[in-house]
Design a protein around this motif. Structure first.
Motif, PDB file in Angstrom:
ATOM      1  N   ARG A  53       0.841  -1.198   0.000  1.00  0.00           N
ATOM      2  CA  ARG A  53       0.000   0.000   0.000  1.00  0.00           C
ATOM      3  C   ARG A  53       0.877   1.249   0.000  1.00  0.00           C
ATOM      4  O   ARG A  53       1.770   1.387   0.825  1.00  0.00           O
ATOM      5  CB  ARG A  53      -0.925  -0.001   1.210  1.00  0.00           C
ATOM      6  CG  ARG A  53      -1.891  -1.180   1.217  1.00  0.00           C
ATOM      7  CD  ARG A  53      -2.822  -1.106   2.418  1.00  0.00           C
ATOM      8  NE  ARG A  53      -3.678  -2.279   2.483  1.00  0.00           N
ATOM      9  CZ  ARG A  53      -4.823  -2.414   1.829  1.00  0.00           C
ATOM     10  NH1 ARG A  53      -5.243  -1.436   1.049  1.00  0.00           N
ATOM     11  NH2 ARG A  53      -5.554  -3.511   1.954  1.00  0.00           N
TER      12      ARG A  53
ATOM     13  N   GLU B  30      -6.650  -1.270 -11.297  1.00  0.00           N
ATOM     14  CA  GLU B  30      -7.622  -2.127 -10.615  1.00  0.00           C
ATOM     15  C   GLU B  30      -7.026  -2.572  -9.288  1.00  0.00           C
ATOM     16  O   GLU B  30      -6.015  -3.277  -9.260  1.00  0.00           O
ATOM     17  CB  GLU B  30      -7.969  -3.349 -11.456  1.00  0.00           C
ATOM     18  CG  GLU B  30      -8.988  -4.251 -10.762  1.00  0.00           C
ATOM     19  CD  GLU B  30      -9.364  -5.445 -11.613  1.00  0.00           C
ATOM     20  OE1 GLU B  30      -9.734  -6.485 -11.023  1.00  0.00           O
ATOM     21  OE2 GLU B  30      -9.298  -5.345 -12.849  1.00  0.00           O
TER      22      GLU B  30
ATOM     23  N   LEU C 173      -6.517  -4.883  -6.206  1.00  0.00           N
ATOM     24  CA  LEU C 173      -6.740  -6.292  -5.911  1.00  0.00           C
ATOM     25  C   LEU C 173      -7.017  -6.458  -4.421  1.00  0.00           C
ATOM     26  O   LEU C 173      -6.811  -5.552  -3.619  1.00  0.00           O
ATOM     27  CB  LEU C 173      -5.531  -7.112  -6.344  1.00  0.00           C
ATOM     28  CG  LEU C 173      -5.150  -6.975  -7.828  1.00  0.00           C
ATOM     29  CD1 LEU C 173      -3.956  -7.865  -8.161  1.00  0.00           C
ATOM     30  CD2 LEU C 173      -6.325  -7.291  -8.743  1.00  0.00           C
ATOM     31  N   HIS C 174      -7.477  -7.655  -4.030  1.00  0.00           N
ATOM     32  CA  HIS C 174      -7.954  -7.865  -2.658  1.00  0.00           C
ATOM     33  C   HIS C 174      -6.872  -7.656  -1.614  1.00  0.00           C
ATOM     34  O   HIS C 174      -7.160  -7.308  -0.469  1.00  0.00           O
ATOM     35  CB  HIS C 174      -8.543  -9.275  -2.535  1.00  0.00           C
ATOM     36  CG  HIS C 174      -7.516 -10.363  -2.634  1.00  0.00           C
ATOM     37  ND1 HIS C 174      -7.017 -10.820  -3.841  1.00  0.00           N
ATOM     38  CD2 HIS C 174      -6.878 -11.070  -1.656  1.00  0.00           C
ATOM     39  CE1 HIS C 174      -6.129 -11.767  -3.613  1.00  0.00           C
ATOM     40  NE2 HIS C 174      -6.023 -11.945  -2.316  1.00  0.00           N
ATOM     41  N   ASP C 175      -5.602  -7.869  -1.965  1.00  0.00           N
ATOM     42  CA  ASP C 175      -4.522  -7.751  -0.986  1.00  0.00           C
ATOM     43  C   ASP C 175      -3.907  -6.351  -0.950  1.00  0.00           C
ATOM     44  O   ASP C 175      -2.873  -6.128  -0.315  1.00  0.00           O
ATOM     45  CB  ASP C 175      -3.424  -8.775  -1.275  1.00  0.00           C
ATOM     46  CG  ASP C 175      -2.785  -8.590  -2.653  1.00  0.00           C
ATOM     47  OD1 ASP C 175      -3.287  -7.751  -3.440  1.00  0.00           O
ATOM     48  OD2 ASP C 175      -1.788  -9.276  -2.931  1.00  0.00           O
TER      49      ASP C 175
END
Length: 224
Positions: A176, A207, A209-211
């Motif tokens: 992040r 896009e 992503l989930h992580d």
């Protein structure tokens, strides 16, 4: 310029101040003195050259041009400054053009002669030099982007520099990156960066992503 020997000129260059008498004498045999006209190019952006230069007198300007032909001045060089050394160290094309701003004098040192003075390519010192050159190139690109690009372009460049390619060929920005850190890097407010990131997602460039990884789905290089 008064008629000074190459050895005397070398002794006046701060970069060579630590050389022994034997080293300075050997270097004096390898350099060539050149006189530059106003506006004459020493190195050109996107090209490689076989020499580096030391500015003796006069003044030179370091400029970069983007894909739209817009020019930004990265630095002004003064006597004692080296020119073109990064490209000889990392074997990459020059990141900017350097041209004489006024009639100037330089010492030219060819690639083969320079390599005799550099650490072995397998040494830790050589690896450190290449790492420093990479940082200098990144700094040049950042200065260029701040001067020439809008916030969209600066954010896009930051993302591309942070991205790596996975086994499937996707460009991913892992981990992040806080909006605050991005804002400080690109020279914009946190709110402005957040709006740009949201817009890039809406337009299909990015896009999440989930992580927390960001998938760079579309080319960002056109976002100037």
């Amino acid at each position: 310029m008064t008629m000074l020997s190459s050895l005397e000129l070398i002794r006046r260059v701060p970069l060579f101040s630590a050389l022994t008498d034997v080293q300075a004498a050997a270097l004096a045999q390898a350099v060539v003195k050149r006189r530059l006209r106003r506006g004459e190019k020493l190195v050109e952006q996107g090209h490689r050259s076989e020499s580096m230069f030391i500015l003796l007198t006069g003044r030179a300007r370091v400029v970069a041009v983007d894909g739209r032909g817009r020019e930004v001045i990265l630095a002004t060089l003064l006597p004692g400054d080296p020119i073109g050394e990064m490209s000889l160290i990392d074997q990459e094309p020059h990141s900017a053009t350097v041209r004489a701003e006024v009639p100037s004098d330089v010492l030219e040192l060819g690639r083969e002669e320079l390599e005799r003075w550099l650490p072995s390519p397998s040494s830790a010192a050589h690896a450190l030099m290449q790492a420093l050159v990479r940082r200098l190139r990144q700094a040049d690109r950042r200065i260029e982007s701040l001067a020439l690009m809008g916030v969209h372009g600066r954010v896009a460049r930051l993302l591309l520099e942070a991205a790596t390619e996975d086994a499937a060929g996707r460009l991913l920005v892992r981990g992040r990156i806080s909006r605050q850190d991005m804002a400080k890097t690109v020279g914009a407010s946190r709110e402005r960066v957040s709006r740009v990131m949201k817009e890039l997602e809406q337009r299909g460039f990015l896009e999440p992503l989930h992580d927390g990884t960001l998938w760079v789905r579309e080319p960002l290089s056109a976002l100037g």
